[in-house]
Scaffold this active site. Structure first.
Site, mmCIF file in Angstrom:
data_model
loop_
_atom_site.group_PDB
_atom_site.id
_atom_site.type_symbol
_atom_site.label_atom_id
_atom_site.label_comp_id
_atom_site.label_asym_id
_atom_site.label_seq_id
_atom_site.Cartn_x
_atom_site.Cartn_y
_atom_site.Cartn_z
ATOM 1 N N GLU A 289 0.822 -1.201 0.000
ATOM 2 C CA GLU A 289 0.000 0.000 0.000
ATOM 3 C C GLU A 289 0.866 1.266 0.000
ATOM 4 O O GLU A 289 0.440 2.326 -0.431
ATOM 5 C CB GLU A 289 -0.911 -0.019 1.237
ATOM 6 C CG GLU A 289 -2.239 0.659 1.033
ATOM 7 C CD GLU A 289 -3.235 0.351 2.139
ATOM 8 O OE1 GLU A 289 -4.318 -0.161 1.821
ATOM 9 O OE2 GLU A 289 -2.933 0.608 3.320
ATOM 10 N N HIS A 310 6.344 -26.947 -1.486
ATOM 11 C CA HIS A 310 5.638 -28.025 -2.174
ATOM 12 C C HIS A 310 4.472 -27.493 -3.000
ATOM 13 O O HIS A 310 3.591 -28.249 -3.401
ATOM 14 C CB HIS A 310 5.177 -29.071 -1.153
ATOM 15 C CG HIS A 310 6.335 -29.692 -0.429
ATOM 16 N ND1 HIS A 310 6.849 -30.927 -0.761
ATOM 17 C CD2 HIS A 310 7.122 -29.207 0.567
ATOM 18 C CE1 HIS A 310 7.889 -31.178 0.013
ATOM 19 N NE2 HIS A 310 8.081 -30.154 0.834
ATOM 20 N N LYS A 424 -14.312 1.082 -3.711
ATOM 21 C CA LYS A 424 -15.365 1.570 -2.813
ATOM 22 C C LYS A 424 -16.391 2.375 -3.597
ATOM 23 O O LYS A 424 -17.597 2.199 -3.419
ATOM 24 C CB LYS A 424 -14.762 2.476 -1.729
ATOM 25 C CG LYS A 424 -13.890 1.767 -0.726
ATOM 26 C CD LYS A 424 -13.468 2.755 0.352
ATOM 27 C CE LYS A 424 -12.366 2.197 1.216
ATOM 28 N NZ LYS A 424 -11.753 3.198 2.089
HETATM 29 O O1 PA5 Z 1 -3.302 1.614 5.940
HETATM 30 C C1 PA5 Z 1 -4.419 2.090 5.805
HETATM 31 O O2 PA5 Z 1 -4.627 3.276 5.959
HETATM 32 C C2 PA5 Z 1 -5.599 1.221 5.446
HETATM 33 O O3 PA5 Z 1 -5.277 -0.105 5.301
HETATM 34 C C3 PA5 Z 1 -6.641 1.290 6.542
HETATM 35 O O4 PA5 Z 1 -6.086 0.832 7.731
HETATM 36 C C4 PA5 Z 1 -7.876 0.490 6.186
HETATM 37 O O5 PA5 Z 1 -8.372 0.896 4.954
HETATM 38 C C5 PA5 Z 1 -8.943 0.659 7.234
HETATM 39 O O6 PA5 Z 1 -9.296 2.005 7.382
HETATM 40 P P1 PA5 Z 1 -10.019 2.530 8.654
HETATM 41 O O7 PA5 Z 1 -9.150 2.264 9.834
HETATM 42 O O8 PA5 Z 1 -10.209 3.995 8.403
HETATM 43 O O9 PA5 Z 1 -11.326 1.792 8.767
#
Ligand code: PA5
Length: 447
Positions: A289, A310, A424
């Site tokens: 990310e 494996h 989303k």
């Molecule tokens: O690293 C990040 O920002 C994301 O993975 C969030 O943790 C994830 O989308 C969850 O978001 P939130 O904590 O706002 O529900």
């Protein structure tokens, strides 16, 4: 006390030590930028000093809340997705028995997870499991508006209130969210839940050392002070005064970027301990990310060895030569088991008699490394002395720091995630969410 080590000997000949050392100045600038906030993403650097800035009062508040949940609940459901659950699960899995959840005589509550998927079967099965249990909920969402955890929480809260009544439910629910914004904050204020704040300047995937990770980890009976202490040790060893040659996080960041430049576009994180499976999931999110944007970035994958030797072993050994491997190695196991003698020796294993199982595992690890390097897969080893809260704390901070430096070396902002919004928006359009009328019309034309 032992320490975390990094071995990059096996990235040559693809990347030489000279090429790594030539990046000294740039890596040092990138590291300094993380401390001084001079590059994009500077609003999200709160994680850099988390281990040294967490106060005794904050730790105590988390421990008190954990005691309350541990006293009232046999099961605690951690509701969250991405950075709001992966850190906790990574640490809890790494530091508890592989069969912990099957234990009936328990010291610690069972920790289970929800809100990280939208599977009706999963939620139904979770409710069936919780039916005869005394349970509580830690609801985690930084934005407080993420659909997956919000939906799961609505169902869980409803069940809990039906079961124990609204007043008792309030004692068993903790909300971890933004200080003032979001639906979860509004709900928590209205219902008077115990709350913890996710600092504004700490993104989800860097939040394991805030209450997001620390509360569930403490509930599971793990010493969070040692975890923070380990992270603090690594914070000091990778700070902006540390020369590049001693900064293991910077060297790892540079090495993987140099490999990427040479066409090694995929990094697989390998472990030889099933308990580390979710640590790798946390790592995948952290790097994936942070770096996968602007049409660039290493693709992060993970393998559990020897299990996956494996399955994916064939691809790694002989598939397209675009991968490199980072192995997390544990010097010494926590438990001891030796291989017994067998009179008949029908399995032919008497040559291993009296050896520790870990000796066999270590030879599998070494043999795998040599085979993969021979097969054209450069290898990096990150090792820790043992699986303890202290060393897991070191490992967490090591990878976080490396990720920040690595993202800057790649030329991206490692602290945003604009791409996560695309699915989303489509989902909301398809669900005809109020406010998405135009998008609904557009997307329906495409079906
Ligand atoms: O690293 C990040 O920002 C994301 O993975 C969030 O943790 C994830 O989308 C969850 O978001 P939130 O904590 O706002 O529900």
């Amino acid at each position: 006390m032992g320490k975390l080590n990094l071995n990059i000997n096996d990235v040559a000949p693809w990347v030489t030590k000279a090429e790594v050392n030539a990046m000294d100045a740039l890596a040092t600038v990138a590291n300094r930028a993380l401390h001084e906030g001079t590059l994009p993403g500077s609003d999200f650097l709160g994680w850099v000093n988390l281990p040294s800035s967490i106060t005794e009062a904050q730790i105590e508040e988390i421990e008190e809340s954990a005691v309350q949940l541990r006293t009232l609940c046999d099961v605690v459901v951690v509701v969250g997705i991405g950075g709001s659950y992966l850190g906790a699960k990574a640490v809890i899995d790494a530091l508890t028995s592989s069969f912990d959840w099957l234990e009936t005589k328990r010291e610690n509550p069972v920790v289970v997870y929800a809100g990280n998927n939208i599977s009706e079967d999963y939620l139904h099965e979770l409710m069936e499991y919780l039916d005869d249990k005394s349970f509580g909920i830690i609801n985690i969402s930084k934005s407080g508006t993420t659909t997956e955890p919000a939906l799961s929480f609505r169902i869980l809260k409803n069940e809990l209130e039906k079961k124990v009544g609204r007043d008792e439910a309030r004692k068993r629910i903790v909300a971890i969210t933004d200080a003032s914004k979001g639906a979860l904050r509004t709900l928590a204020v209205k219902e008077e839940y115990k709350t913890f704040v996710i600092p504004d300047d700490v993104g989800g995937r860097y939040s394991v050392l805030t209450p997001v990770g620390l509360l569930p980890i403490a509930v599971a009976g793990i010493n969070i002070r040692l975890l923070v202490q380990g992270a603090l040790e690594m914070e000091k060893k990778t700070d902006q005064t540390t020369p590049f040659k001693d900064n293991l996080a910077a060297i790892y960041a540079v090495t993987r970027n140099e490999l990427y430049k040479k066409g090694k576009k995929i990094e697989i994180l390998a472990n030889f301990h099933p308990k580390l499976q979710y640590f790798a999931e946390w790592w995948k999110q952290l790097f994936g990310e942070s770096e996968g944007k602007e049409n660039k970035g290493i693709f992060n994958a993970a393998v559990n060895f020897t299990t996956d030797l494996h399955s994916m072993g064939q691809w790694i050994q002989e598939g397209e030569r675009t991968i490199f491997e980072t192995t997390i190695s544990i010097d010494t196991p926590n438990k001891k088991m030796t291989i017994p003698h067998d009179q008949a020796d029908l399995d032919g294993l008497n040559y291993l008699e009296g050896k520790r199982v870990d000796e066999v595992n270590k030879m599998a690890e070494l043999g795998t490394r040599i085979a993969h390097v021979d097969g054209g897969v450069p290898n990096i080893v990150v090792s820790i002395p043992e699986l303890t809260p202290y060393y897991i704390g070191q490992l967490i901070y090591f990878f976080e720091k490396a990720c920040g430096i690595s993202g800057y070396l790649l030329g991206v902002n490692p602290f945003d995630q604009p791409g996560v919004e695309a699915y989303k928006a489509n989902m909301f359009a398809l669900l005809e969410k109020p406010g998405f009328e135009k998008e609904t019309e557009e997307i329906k034309k495409r079906l």
